[in-house]
Design an enzyme around this catalytic site. Structure first.
Site, PDB file in Angstrom:
ATOM      1  N   ARG A 112     -33.387   7.921  -4.434  1.00  0.00           N
ATOM      2  CA  ARG A 112     -34.347   8.562  -5.356  1.00  0.00           C
ATOM      3  C   ARG A 112     -35.787   8.521  -4.851  1.00  0.00           C
ATOM      4  NH1 ARG A 112     -31.630   5.788  -9.494  1.00  0.00           N
ATOM      5  NH2 ARG A 112     -29.930   7.043 -10.332  1.00  0.00           N
ATOM      6  N   LYS A 134     -44.901  20.405   0.115  1.00  0.00           N
ATOM      7  CA  LYS A 134     -43.653  21.192   0.064  1.00  0.00           C
ATOM      8  C   LYS A 134     -42.675  20.626   1.090  1.00  0.00           C
ATOM      9  CE  LYS A 134     -45.091  25.837  -1.325  1.00  0.00           C
ATOM     10  NZ  LYS A 134     -45.141  27.230  -0.875  1.00  0.00           N
ATOM     11  N   GLU A 176     -51.270  30.542  11.337  1.00  0.00           N
ATOM     12  CA  GLU A 176     -51.584  29.981  10.011  1.00  0.00           C
ATOM     13  C   GLU A 176     -53.098  29.765   9.854  1.00  0.00           C
ATOM     14  OE1 GLU A 176     -49.287  29.902   7.768  1.00  0.00           O
ATOM     15  OE2 GLU A 176     -47.356  29.429   8.687  1.00  0.00           O
ATOM     16  N   LYS A 214     -56.725  24.492   3.168  1.00  0.00           N
ATOM     17  CA  LYS A 214     -55.403  24.253   2.577  1.00  0.00           C
ATOM     18  C   LYS A 214     -55.498  23.182   1.488  1.00  0.00           C
ATOM     19  CE  LYS A 214     -50.703  24.126   2.561  1.00  0.00           C
ATOM     20  NZ  LYS A 214     -49.433  24.259   3.199  1.00  0.00           N
ATOM     21  N   GLU A 224     -48.248  25.924  -7.462  1.00  0.00           N
ATOM     22  CA  GLU A 224     -48.188  27.332  -7.051  1.00  0.00           C
ATOM     23  C   GLU A 224     -48.016  28.301  -8.214  1.00  0.00           C
ATOM     24  OE1 GLU A 224     -46.226  27.838  -3.235  1.00  0.00           O
ATOM     25  OE2 GLU A 224     -45.773  29.920  -3.756  1.00  0.00           O
ATOM     26  N   ARG A 228     -52.587  29.096  -5.153  1.00  0.00           N
ATOM     27  CA  ARG A 228     -51.779  28.641  -4.010  1.00  0.00           C
ATOM     28  C   ARG A 228     -50.885  29.756  -3.481  1.00  0.00           C
ATOM     29  NH1 ARG A 228     -48.671  22.846  -3.103  1.00  0.00           N
ATOM     30  NH2 ARG A 228     -47.928  23.345  -1.017  1.00  0.00           N
ATOM     31  N   ASN A 232     -49.157  32.437   0.695  1.00  0.00           N
ATOM     32  CA  ASN A 232     -47.927  33.162   1.071  1.00  0.00           C
ATOM     33  C   ASN A 232     -48.218  34.499   1.737  1.00  0.00           C
ATOM     34  OD1 ASN A 232     -46.224  31.166   0.027  1.00  0.00           O
ATOM     35  ND2 ASN A 232     -46.486  31.963  -2.041  1.00  0.00           N
ATOM     36  N   HIS A 235     -46.086  35.992   4.475  1.00  0.00           N
ATOM     37  CA  HIS A 235     -44.829  35.241   4.491  1.00  0.00           C
ATOM     38  C   HIS A 235     -43.664  35.968   3.828  1.00  0.00           C
ATOM     39  CE1 HIS A 235     -47.328  32.033   5.955  1.00  0.00           C
ATOM     40  NE2 HIS A 235     -46.316  31.206   6.036  1.00  0.00           N
ATOM     41  N   HIS A 239     -41.150  35.638   6.511  1.00  0.00           N
ATOM     42  CA  HIS A 239     -39.935  34.835   6.317  1.00  0.00           C
ATOM     43  C   HIS A 239     -38.681  35.664   6.528  1.00  0.00           C
ATOM     44  CE1 HIS A 239     -41.534  31.141   3.889  1.00  0.00           C
ATOM     45  NE2 HIS A 239     -41.466  30.907   5.181  1.00  0.00           N
ATOM     46  N   HIS A 255     -41.901  30.634  13.587  1.00  0.00           N
ATOM     47  CA  HIS A 255     -42.453  30.850  12.250  1.00  0.00           C
ATOM     48  C   HIS A 255     -43.808  31.578  12.292  1.00  0.00           C
ATOM     49  CE1 HIS A 255     -43.264  30.046   8.022  1.00  0.00           C
ATOM     50  NE2 HIS A 255     -44.458  29.608   8.383  1.00  0.00           N
TER      51      HIS A 255
HETATM   52  N1  LIG Z   1     -44.001  22.611   4.029  1.00  0.00           N
HETATM   53  C1  LIG Z   1     -44.876  23.559   4.221  1.00  0.00           C
HETATM   54  O1  LIG Z   1     -45.818  23.741   3.443  1.00  0.00           O
HETATM   55  C2  LIG Z   1     -44.740  24.435   5.427  1.00  0.00           C
HETATM   56  C3  LIG Z   1     -45.789  25.285   5.784  1.00  0.00           C
HETATM   57  C4  LIG Z   1     -45.657  26.038   6.945  1.00  0.00           C
HETATM   58  C5  LIG Z   1     -44.506  25.938   7.707  1.00  0.00           C
HETATM   59  N2  LIG Z   1     -43.507  25.107   7.314  1.00  0.00           N
HETATM   60  C6  LIG Z   1     -42.275  24.977   8.119  1.00  0.00           C
HETATM   61  O2  LIG Z   1     -42.639  24.458   9.397  1.00  0.00           O
HETATM   62  C7  LIG Z   1     -41.639  24.854  10.329  1.00  0.00           C
HETATM   63  C8  LIG Z   1     -42.290  25.290  11.609  1.00  0.00           C
HETATM   64  O3  LIG Z   1     -43.043  24.228  12.132  1.00  0.00           O
HETATM   65  P1  LIG Z   1     -43.389  24.127  13.675  1.00  0.00           P
HETATM   66  O4  LIG Z   1     -43.873  25.423  14.142  1.00  0.00           O
HETATM   67  O5  LIG Z   1     -44.238  22.940  13.828  1.00  0.00           O
HETATM   68  O6  LIG Z   1     -41.948  23.949  14.348  1.00  0.00           O
HETATM   69  P2  LIG Z   1     -41.131  22.731  14.985  1.00  0.00           P
HETATM   70  O7  LIG Z   1     -41.192  21.531  14.140  1.00  0.00           O
HETATM   71  O8  LIG Z   1     -39.799  23.282  15.318  1.00  0.00           O
HETATM   72  O9  LIG Z   1     -41.922  22.417  16.336  1.00  0.00           O
HETATM   73  C9  LIG Z   1     -41.999  23.393  17.328  1.00  0.00           C
HETATM   74  C10 LIG Z   1     -41.493  22.889  18.688  1.00  0.00           C
HETATM   75  O10 LIG Z   1     -42.482  22.087  19.288  1.00  0.00           O
HETATM   76  C11 LIG Z   1     -41.921  20.842  19.703  1.00  0.00           C
HETATM   77  N3  LIG Z   1     -43.017  19.888  19.640  1.00  0.00           N
HETATM   78  C12 LIG Z   1     -43.576  19.374  18.515  1.00  0.00           C
HETATM   79  N4  LIG Z   1     -44.665  18.669  18.829  1.00  0.00           N
HETATM   80  C13 LIG Z   1     -44.792  18.712  20.174  1.00  0.00           C
HETATM   81  C14 LIG Z   1     -45.754  18.193  21.089  1.00  0.00           C
HETATM   82  N5  LIG Z   1     -46.819  17.532  20.660  1.00  0.00           N
HETATM   83  N6  LIG Z   1     -45.564  18.415  22.415  1.00  0.00           N
HETATM   84  C15 LIG Z   1     -44.502  19.143  22.836  1.00  0.00           C
HETATM   85  N7  LIG Z   1     -43.593  19.693  22.021  1.00  0.00           N
HETATM   86  C16 LIG Z   1     -43.736  19.478  20.696  1.00  0.00           C
HETATM   87  C17 LIG Z   1     -40.778  20.632  18.759  1.00  0.00           C
HETATM   88  O11 LIG Z   1     -39.833  19.759  19.301  1.00  0.00           O
HETATM   89  C18 LIG Z   1     -40.242  22.054  18.637  1.00  0.00           C
HETATM   90  O12 LIG Z   1     -39.449  22.348  19.738  1.00  0.00           O
HETATM   91  C19 LIG Z   1     -40.838  25.929   9.668  1.00  0.00           C
HETATM   92  O13 LIG Z   1     -39.585  25.396   9.315  1.00  0.00           O
HETATM   93  C20 LIG Z   1     -41.627  26.281   8.419  1.00  0.00           C
HETATM   94  O14 LIG Z   1     -40.805  26.716   7.357  1.00  0.00           O
HETATM   95  C21 LIG Z   1     -43.614  24.364   6.200  1.00  0.00           C
HETATM   96 ZN   LIG Z   2     -46.205  29.454   7.183  1.00  0.00          ZN
END
Ligand SMILES: NC(=O)c1ccc[n+]([C@@H]2O[C@H](COP(=O)([O-])OP(=O)(O)OC[C@H]3O[C@@H](n4cnc5c(N)ncnc54)[C@H](O)[C@@H]3O)[C@@H](O)[C@H]2O)c1
Ligand SMILES: [Zn+2]
Length: 352
Positions: A112, A134, A176, A214, A224, A228, A232, A235, A239, A255
């Site tokens: 939990r 999120k 972003e 942000k 949201e 907020r 989007n 997106h 998405h 992404h």
């Molecule tokens: N929760 C939220 O509010 C929110 C907002 C935006 C995006 N997201 C989510 O975030 C995700 C995308 O995140 P992302 O782009 O960071 O992707 P990711 O976590 O897949 O990282 C991208 C790549 O970079 C590599 N990597 C990470 N840090 C590194 C570093 N310092 N040096 C070398 N390689 C490194 C990872 O292993 C991966 O291969 C999506 O799933 C999206 O839905 C969430």
């Molecule tokens: Zn995003």
């Protein structure tokens, strides 16, 4: 180092911020500390984090959006259980948005809810995914279909991690940053226009500004219901493009790259609906085209629209958009009919 404190969460940004993590660990004396990494962050980021930790157990998963699913989630829970995590344990999420989203979700649901800390290592996670609470995973090919809201105990943004991040990942986060400028901050947008190239040294300065935007938006509207939704922008279409690329099993579109495509098409819609002027639309188009590949191949407009119909933002069966009415100012809750969306995809990407 800068601190951003809100009622719900705290962020430390800048060189030296990892010391805040050690201080918290000493203060809280957790029963056990776990660090979640993927194969890339284990190699590149864990060595930089280790000096700030005493004992910890490592949980390693495979990198990539395709692993942001129930199976990987189960593996994380399994490892926590095998290593006898209890309610006073801590999970540190060391990685990009996938690690933050999924690690946060695993921690928030295990027994939990146990404490978790985000240490974002991609630009995207630093300015976006780690902030705002999120958490979630993809399900049946639908992005972030299962999830919840919960803030981490701390967010530590140490830009040194960006040094090993591949350029295409840096660009994904850059999308972003652009979004934050477009929906909320004309000044940030102008600063971005002055950038000659994208590299960790110049991006550095923009991170704090982007995080502030942000934080301000999510603090005003944590659930949201209003402002907020502006985050989007790009997106709804973005998405759908990202999900379609996961579903068709070919090369996954990152992404941020998908969001850049989405912002182009959604700026076009904003202009068609007479919110955004032609001048600003052209400015956005040319800036996005300067930094991103704006072609889509192997996807069709009708299946993208079908995917948009699953979007959580929709109400009463209508596809809902967060648009902009000028640079730096959002236009929320705009329902668009399928015909206009089809026209946007067709005009912007030449797909049918
Ligand atoms: N929760 C939220 O509010 C929110 C907002 C935006 C995006 N997201 C989510 O975030 C995700 C995308 O995140 P992302 O782009 O960071 O992707 P990711 O976590 O897949 O990282 C991208 C790549 O970079 C590599 N990597 C990470 N840090 C590194 C570093 N310092 N040096 C070398 N390689 C490194 C990872 O292993 C991966 O291969 C999506 O799933 C999206 O839905 C969430
Ligand atoms: Zn995003």
């Amino acid at each position: 180092m800068k601190e951003i404190f809100t009622k719900q969460f705290n962020v430390f940004v800048g060189a030296g911020s990892l010391t805040q993590l050690s201080e918290l660990l000493i203060e809280k004396s957790y029963s056990k500390v776990f660090v979640l990494v993927d194969n890339h962050t284990k190699k590149h980021c864990l060595p930089l984090l280790k000096p700030f930790l005493a004992q910890f157990d490592l949980i390693e998963i495979k990198s990539g959006e395709i692993y942001k699913n129930t199976e990987t989630l189960k593996d994380i829970w399994q490892k926590l259980q095998d290593c006898k995590a209890d309610r006073s344990s801590l999970l540190i999420n060391l990685g990009g948005g996938v690690i933050c989203d999924m690690g946060g979700f695993a921690a928030a649901t295990f027994k939990r809810g146990i404490d978790f800390i985000h240490v974002p290592t991609t630009l995207l996670a630093m300015v976006d995914a780690s902030i705002g609470g999120k958490l979630g995973i993809d399900f049946n090919g639908i992005k972030n279909e299962i999830g919840l809201f919960k803030h981490p105990s701390l967010i530590v943004v140490e830009p040194v991690f960006l040094k090993t991040l591949p350029l295409e990942e840096l660009k994904s986060g850059f999308a972003e940053l652009i979004k934050h400028g477009l929906v909320a901050d004309k000044k940030l947008w102008n600063m971005l226009q002055d950038l000659k190239e994208i590299n960790p040294n110049v991006i550095h300065k923009l991170i704090l500004q982007s995080i502030k935007i942000k934080v301000k938006i999510v603090s005003k509207d944590p659930n949201e219901k209003g402002i907020r939704k502006s985050l989007n922008f790009g997106h709804t279409i973005g998405h759908a493009i990202e999900s379609a690329s996961i579903l068709n099993g070919k090369k996954v579109i990152l992404h941020g790259q998908a969001v850049a495509l989405g912002m182009f098409a959604e700026s076009w819609i904003s202009h068609q609906l007479k919110y955004l002027s032609q001048k600003e639309f052209y400015q956005i188009e040319s800036f996005l085209k300067q930094h991103f590949d704006m072609q889509i191949s192997g996807l069709d407009a009708h299946s993208l629209i079908d995917l948009m119909a699953h979007d959580k933002k929709n109400e009463a069966g209508k596809i809902q958009f967060s648009l902009i009415h000028k640079i730096g100012s959002p236009k929320l809750k705009i329902n668009c009919d399928h015909e206009l969306i089809f026209k946007a995809l067709n005009t912007c990407f030449n797909i049918t």
